[in-house]
Design a protein around this motif. Structure first.
Motif, mmCIF file in Angstrom:
data_model
loop_
_atom_site.group_PDB
_atom_site.id
_atom_site.type_symbol
_atom_site.label_atom_id
_atom_site.label_comp_id
_atom_site.label_asym_id
_atom_site.label_seq_id
_atom_site.Cartn_x
_atom_site.Cartn_y
_atom_site.Cartn_z
ATOM 1 N N GLU A 196 14.263 38.362 -5.903
ATOM 2 C CA GLU A 196 14.099 36.900 -6.172
ATOM 3 C C GLU A 196 14.233 35.879 -4.977
ATOM 4 O OE1 GLU A 196 17.892 38.059 -7.590
ATOM 5 O OE2 GLU A 196 16.202 38.734 -8.137
ATOM 6 N N LYS A 197 15.124 36.621 -3.902
ATOM 7 C CA LYS A 197 15.299 35.852 -2.832
ATOM 8 C C LYS A 197 14.426 35.906 -1.837
ATOM 9 C CE LYS A 197 20.401 36.400 -3.031
ATOM 10 N NZ LYS A 197 21.616 37.174 -2.645
ATOM 11 N N THR A 198 13.133 36.815 -2.077
ATOM 12 C CA THR A 198 12.228 36.786 -1.079
ATOM 13 C C THR A 198 11.084 35.879 -1.483
ATOM 14 O OG1 THR A 198 11.184 38.903 -2.237
ATOM 15 C CG2 THR A 198 12.670 39.129 -0.187
ATOM 16 N N ILE A 199 11.348 35.186 -2.533
ATOM 17 C CA ILE A 199 10.266 34.216 -3.046
ATOM 18 C C ILE A 199 10.852 32.992 -2.793
ATOM 19 C CG2 ILE A 199 9.280 33.470 -5.224
ATOM 20 C CD1 ILE A 199 9.970 36.038 -6.401
ATOM 21 N N GLY A 200 9.773 32.220 -2.179
ATOM 22 C CA GLY A 200 10.180 30.770 -1.600
ATOM 23 C C GLY A 200 9.970 29.730 -2.694
ATOM 24 N N LYS A 201 10.225 28.497 -2.413
ATOM 25 C CA LYS A 201 10.145 27.308 -3.463
ATOM 26 C C LYS A 201 8.683 27.297 -4.246
ATOM 27 C CE LYS A 201 13.298 23.854 -1.790
ATOM 28 N NZ LYS A 201 13.288 22.612 -1.417
ATOM 29 N N PRO A 202 8.760 27.254 -5.806
ATOM 30 C CA PRO A 202 7.572 27.270 -6.353
ATOM 31 C C PRO A 202 6.686 25.877 -6.064
ATOM 32 C CG PRO A 202 9.404 26.907 -7.680
ATOM 33 C CD PRO A 202 9.766 27.121 -6.301
ATOM 34 N N SER A 203 5.315 25.930 -6.411
ATOM 35 C CA SER A 203 4.679 24.726 -6.263
ATOM 36 C C SER A 203 3.620 24.983 -7.419
ATOM 37 C CB SER A 203 3.906 24.357 -4.856
ATOM 38 O OG SER A 203 3.203 25.393 -4.735
ATOM 39 N N VAL A 204 2.854 23.901 -7.624
ATOM 40 C CA VAL A 204 1.891 23.811 -8.830
ATOM 41 C C VAL A 204 0.428 23.767 -8.109
ATOM 42 C CG1 VAL A 204 1.225 22.616 -10.687
ATOM 43 C CG2 VAL A 204 3.395 22.672 -10.313
#
Length: 127
Positions: free
Chosen positions: A98-106
């Motif tokens: 999960e640390k390799t995933i950036g901030k979510p957007s829509v």
């Protein structure tokens, strides 16, 4: 009411040199908030503005909840919302966390009806 535009100059690469070209840039008129939309909906229905506002706030919360769960939200006459996030590439599957995933957007994709409605937009030069 037609949407307004201004003419803007752009410098763009054109072969080995730069060329000045002109294009239309849409002008942002004003921001319309939820209260104004609730008032307008109320005028065209039997609901009062507070009820309209409450339903829209609740709808926004439900859309966010479903996006956080990984669901795609399709509001038939509006469009489809999806959650997305960039991921950092790593050298092995074990390093993907999960640390390799950036901030979510829509991501929003308008419905066919919304596209049809906005396709009738007229444009005029801003004076």
């Amino acid at each position: 009411m037609p949407a307004k535009f201004i003419t803007t100059k752009k410098t763009v690469p054109f072969g080995p040199e730069m060329k000045e070209l002109y294009c239309a840039t849409l002008v942002k008129n004003r921001e319309v908030d939820l209260h104004e939309i609730a008032e307008a909906l109320s005028e065209s229905s039997t609901l009062n503005p507070v009820d309209c506002y409450g339903v829209m706030v609740g709808m926004a919360a439900q859309i966010a909840k479903h996006l956080q769960e990984g669901n795609v939200v399709n509001i038939e006459f509006l469009g489809t919302f999806r959650i997305r996030a960039k991921s950092t590439a790593v050298e092995s599957p074990e390093l993907v966390t999960e640390k390799t995933i950036g901030k979510p957007s829509v991501n929003f994709r308008p419905s066919v009806l919304m596209k049809q409605r906005i396709s009738k937009t007229q444009f005029v030069t801003k004076k």
